[in-house]
Design a protein around this motif. Structure first.
Motif, PDB file in Angstrom:
ATOM      1  N   GLY A   1       7.899  72.692  26.621  1.00 28.62           N
ATOM      2  CA  GLY A   1       7.428  73.062  27.951  1.00 28.62           C
ATOM      3  C   GLY A   1       5.932  72.990  28.161  1.00 28.62           C
ATOM      4  O   GLY A   1       5.452  73.197  29.273  1.00 28.62           O
ATOM      5  N   ALA A   2       5.169  72.699  27.101  1.00 28.16           N
ATOM      6  CA  ALA A   2       3.705  72.629  27.213  1.00 28.16           C
ATOM      7  C   ALA A   2       3.240  71.199  26.991  1.00 28.16           C
ATOM      8  O   ALA A   2       3.832  70.448  26.213  1.00 28.16           O
ATOM      9  CB  ALA A   2       3.049  73.544  26.187  1.00 28.16           C
ATOM     10  N   VAL A   3       2.155  70.822  27.674  1.00 28.02           N
ATOM     11  CA  VAL A   3       1.565  69.500  27.491  1.00 28.02           C
ATOM     12  C   VAL A   3       0.541  69.582  26.363  1.00 28.02           C
ATOM     13  O   VAL A   3      -0.412  70.357  26.429  1.00 28.02           O
ATOM     14  CB  VAL A   3       0.897  69.001  28.791  1.00 28.02           C
ATOM     15  CG1 VAL A   3       0.170  67.681  28.545  1.00 28.02           C
ATOM     16  CG2 VAL A   3       1.939  68.844  29.887  1.00 28.02           C
TER      17      VAL A   3
ATOM     18  N   THR B   1      -7.515  64.509  31.253  1.00 28.69           N
ATOM     19  CA  THR B   1      -7.249  64.372  29.820  1.00 28.69           C
ATOM     20  C   THR B   1      -6.680  65.655  29.221  1.00 28.69           C
ATOM     21  O   THR B   1      -6.331  65.676  28.048  1.00 28.69           O
ATOM     22  CB  THR B   1      -8.543  64.011  29.060  1.00 28.69           C
ATOM     23  OG1 THR B   1      -9.530  65.028  29.293  1.00 28.69           O
ATOM     24  CG2 THR B   1      -9.080  62.659  29.495  1.00 28.69           C
ATOM     25  N   GLY B   2      -6.600  66.695  30.000  1.00 35.01           N
ATOM     26  CA  GLY B   2      -6.192  67.994  29.483  1.00 35.01           C
ATOM     27  C   GLY B   2      -4.706  68.259  29.578  1.00 35.01           C
ATOM     28  O   GLY B   2      -3.880  67.348  29.633  1.00 35.01           O
ATOM     29  N   ALA B   3      -4.379  69.540  29.619  1.00 37.83           N
ATOM     30  CA  ALA B   3      -2.984  69.977  29.563  1.00 37.83           C
ATOM     31  C   ALA B   3      -2.312  70.029  30.926  1.00 37.83           C
ATOM     32  O   ALA B   3      -1.161  70.466  31.025  1.00 37.83           O
ATOM     33  CB  ALA B   3      -2.913  71.355  28.912  1.00 37.83           C
ATOM     34  N   THR B   4      -3.006  69.553  31.969  1.00 33.63           N
ATOM     35  CA  THR B   4      -2.419  69.586  33.311  1.00 33.63           C
ATOM     36  C   THR B   4      -2.556  68.212  33.967  1.00 33.63           C
ATOM     37  O   THR B   4      -3.476  67.980  34.765  1.00 33.63           O
ATOM     38  CB  THR B   4      -3.099  70.653  34.188  1.00 33.63           C
ATOM     39  OG1 THR B   4      -3.135  71.900  33.481  1.00 33.63           O
ATOM     40  CG2 THR B   4      -2.333  70.854  35.488  1.00 33.63           C
ATOM     41  N   PRO B   5      -1.673  67.273  33.632  1.00 31.24           N
ATOM     42  CA  PRO B   5      -1.739  65.961  34.278  1.00 31.24           C
ATOM     43  C   PRO B   5      -1.549  66.093  35.787  1.00 31.24           C
ATOM     44  O   PRO B   5      -0.849  66.993  36.259  1.00 31.24           O
ATOM     45  CB  PRO B   5      -0.567  65.199  33.636  1.00 31.24           C
ATOM     46  CG  PRO B   5      -0.266  65.933  32.368  1.00 31.24           C
ATOM     47  CD  PRO B   5      -0.590  67.369  32.634  1.00 31.24           C
ATOM     48  N   THR B   6      -2.155  65.202  36.542  1.00 35.03           N
ATOM     49  CA  THR B   6      -2.008  65.217  37.996  1.00 35.03           C
ATOM     50  C   THR B   6      -0.568  64.885  38.365  1.00 35.03           C
ATOM     51  O   THR B   6      -0.055  63.837  37.973  1.00 35.03           O
ATOM     52  CB  THR B   6      -2.952  64.191  38.647  1.00 35.03           C
ATOM     53  OG1 THR B   6      -4.293  64.463  38.224  1.00 35.03           O
ATOM     54  CG2 THR B   6      -2.861  64.282  40.161  1.00 35.03           C
ATOM     55  N   PRO B   7       0.110  65.779  39.105  1.00 34.10           N
ATOM     56  CA  PRO B   7       1.530  65.550  39.414  1.00 34.10           C
ATOM     57  C   PRO B   7       1.724  64.492  40.498  1.00 34.10           C
ATOM     58  O   PRO B   7       0.784  64.094  41.185  1.00 34.10           O
ATOM     59  CB  PRO B   7       2.005  66.925  39.890  1.00 34.10           C
ATOM     60  CG  PRO B   7       0.772  67.573  40.436  1.00 34.10           C
ATOM     61  CD  PRO B   7      -0.371  67.082  39.597  1.00 34.10           C
TER      62      PRO B   7
ATOM     63  N   THR C   1      -3.222  60.756  23.822  1.00 33.25           N
ATOM     64  CA  THR C   1      -1.813  60.612  24.162  1.00 33.25           C
ATOM     65  C   THR C   1      -1.231  62.004  24.354  1.00 33.25           C
ATOM     66  O   THR C   1      -1.376  62.871  23.494  1.00 33.25           O
ATOM     67  CB  THR C   1      -1.058  59.883  23.040  1.00 33.25           C
ATOM     68  OG1 THR C   1      -1.619  58.577  22.870  1.00 33.25           O
ATOM     69  CG2 THR C   1       0.419  59.753  23.383  1.00 33.25           C
ATOM     70  N   ARG C   2      -0.582  62.228  25.503  1.00 34.94           N
ATOM     71  CA  ARG C   2      -0.072  63.563  25.818  1.00 34.94           C
ATOM     72  C   ARG C   2       1.453  63.563  25.857  1.00 34.94           C
ATOM     73  O   ARG C   2       2.068  62.666  26.437  1.00 34.94           O
ATOM     74  CB  ARG C   2      -0.642  64.040  27.155  1.00 34.94           C
ATOM     75  CG  ARG C   2      -2.143  64.282  27.115  1.00 34.94           C
ATOM     76  CD  ARG C   2      -2.703  64.700  28.458  1.00 34.94           C
ATOM     77  NE  ARG C   2      -2.760  63.595  29.407  1.00 34.94           N
ATOM     78  CZ  ARG C   2      -3.272  63.699  30.639  1.00 34.94           C
ATOM     79  NH1 ARG C   2      -3.741  64.867  31.067  1.00 34.94           N
ATOM     80  NH2 ARG C   2      -3.311  62.655  31.434  1.00 34.94           N
ATOM     81  N   LEU C   3       2.026  64.561  25.239  1.00 32.66           N
ATOM     82  CA  LEU C   3       3.466  64.739  25.228  1.00 32.66           C
ATOM     83  C   LEU C   3       3.807  66.154  25.681  1.00 32.66           C
ATOM     84  O   LEU C   3       2.997  67.079  25.536  1.00 32.66           O
ATOM     85  CB  LEU C   3       4.066  64.502  23.843  1.00 32.66           C
ATOM     86  CG  LEU C   3       4.050  63.072  23.308  1.00 32.66           C
ATOM     87  CD1 LEU C   3       2.773  62.794  22.535  1.00 32.66           C
ATOM     88  CD2 LEU C   3       5.278  62.816  22.421  1.00 32.66           C
ATOM     89  N   VAL C   4       5.006  66.309  26.208  1.00 34.59           N
ATOM     90  CA  VAL C   4       5.517  67.629  26.558  1.00 34.59           C
ATOM     91  C   VAL C   4       6.308  68.151  25.363  1.00 34.59           C
ATOM     92  O   VAL C   4       7.246  67.491  24.892  1.00 34.59           O
ATOM     93  CB  VAL C   4       6.412  67.574  27.812  1.00 34.59           C
ATOM     94  CG1 VAL C   4       6.899  68.981  28.173  1.00 34.59           C
ATOM     95  CG2 VAL C   4       5.656  66.954  28.980  1.00 34.59           C
TER      96      VAL C   4
END
Length: 257
Positions: free
Chosen positions: A37-39, A146-152, A31-34
């Motif tokens: 300013g960081a994911v 799955t990392g810190a850069t979700p596809t925009p 589960t990813r949250l901002v």
């Protein structure tokens, strides 16, 4: 926990095991949250502390220090379980995942309907609230990450003003810029919809600016009471139900798959 949170905040070690020898534990996507300013990906193992008569759960990032989300548990109630499992309080089956075992496969029950709860079996009811805004993010398009850069959603637009109107396939709706407000949330410049999405827990569609374009998410606002949709559908309710060890062992013994 090694000791009670009365001695100070305590880390909880959470592990997943299957109550059925026939089924493996699934691999859970992070589960990813901002946050600022960081994911960040949140772990499933919280740090628990007491806040008056309430219980606070701080979920940490991989660094073991940064708090990604905080929940406050209130209104704790313990419900003892005795007699037949099949004669349990209706809420236990309708308002928790345990209700899945009341299904049948080809007319056969998934558990022994004559099984009894073991001595000491009980479940705990708790109402949980968010502390602070929670901005969840995910992949708006392929590829899955799955990392810190979700596809925009867009890499060609750099500002929210140039992003709208936007046709969301997830929501089956075309959003206009006037359908929301541009604010700063979780350390990013974001457009937050005025109307909730309609999930069991009140949340709002979000599009936010990143260095790579415009990304998608949803916002659960500070102080929101978490809601659960009953297994069979119906009005969401606010009580989370947790089995104690004796109750869990009772279910493990009773299931037939």
């Amino acid at each position: 926990m090694a000791q009670s949170p009365a001695q100070g905040p305590q880390p909880v070690t959470v592990t997943y095991t299957s109550v059925s020898t026939a089924l493996k534990v699934p691999t859970l996507a992070p589960t990813r949250l901002v946050v600022n300013g960081a994911v960040l990906s949140t772990s499933s193992s919280p740090r628990v502390s007491y806040t008056g008569s309430n219980v606070q759960e701080d979920y940490l990032a991989a660094d073991g220090t940064t708090v990604v989300r905080t929940l406050l548990g209130t209104s704790y109630t313990v419900v003892p379980l005795t007699g037949l499992i099949s004669a349990s309080p209706a809420e236990l089956f309708s308002d928790s995942a345990l209700g899945i075992i009341t299904n049948t496969v080809n007319g056969q029950p998934l558990y022994n309907t004559q099984a009894n709860w073991q001595t000491g079996a009980a479940y705990v009811k708790v109402v949980r609230h968010t502390i602070g805004d929670e901005l969840y993010t995910y992949d708006c398009a392929a590829p899955a990450t799955t990392g810190a850069t979700p596809t925009p959603c867009s890499t060609s637009v750099s500002t929210l003003e140039g992003f709208f109107p936007y046709a969301s396939t997830t929501d089956s709706k075309t959003y206009q810029i006037g359908d929301g407000q541009i604010v700063t949330v979780a350390g990013v410049r974001a457009w937050v919809a005025n109307a909730p999405l309609g999930a069991q827990t009140t949340d709002y569609r979000v599009y936010y600016q990143t260095s790579g374009g415009i990304s998608a998410g949803y916002l659960i606002k500070d102080g929101t009471t978490l809601q659960i949709a009953p297994i069979g559908g119906g009005t969401p309710q606010e009580n989370y139900l947790f089995l104690n060890g004796a109750a869990l062992q009772s279910i493990t013994t009773a299931i037939r798959f």
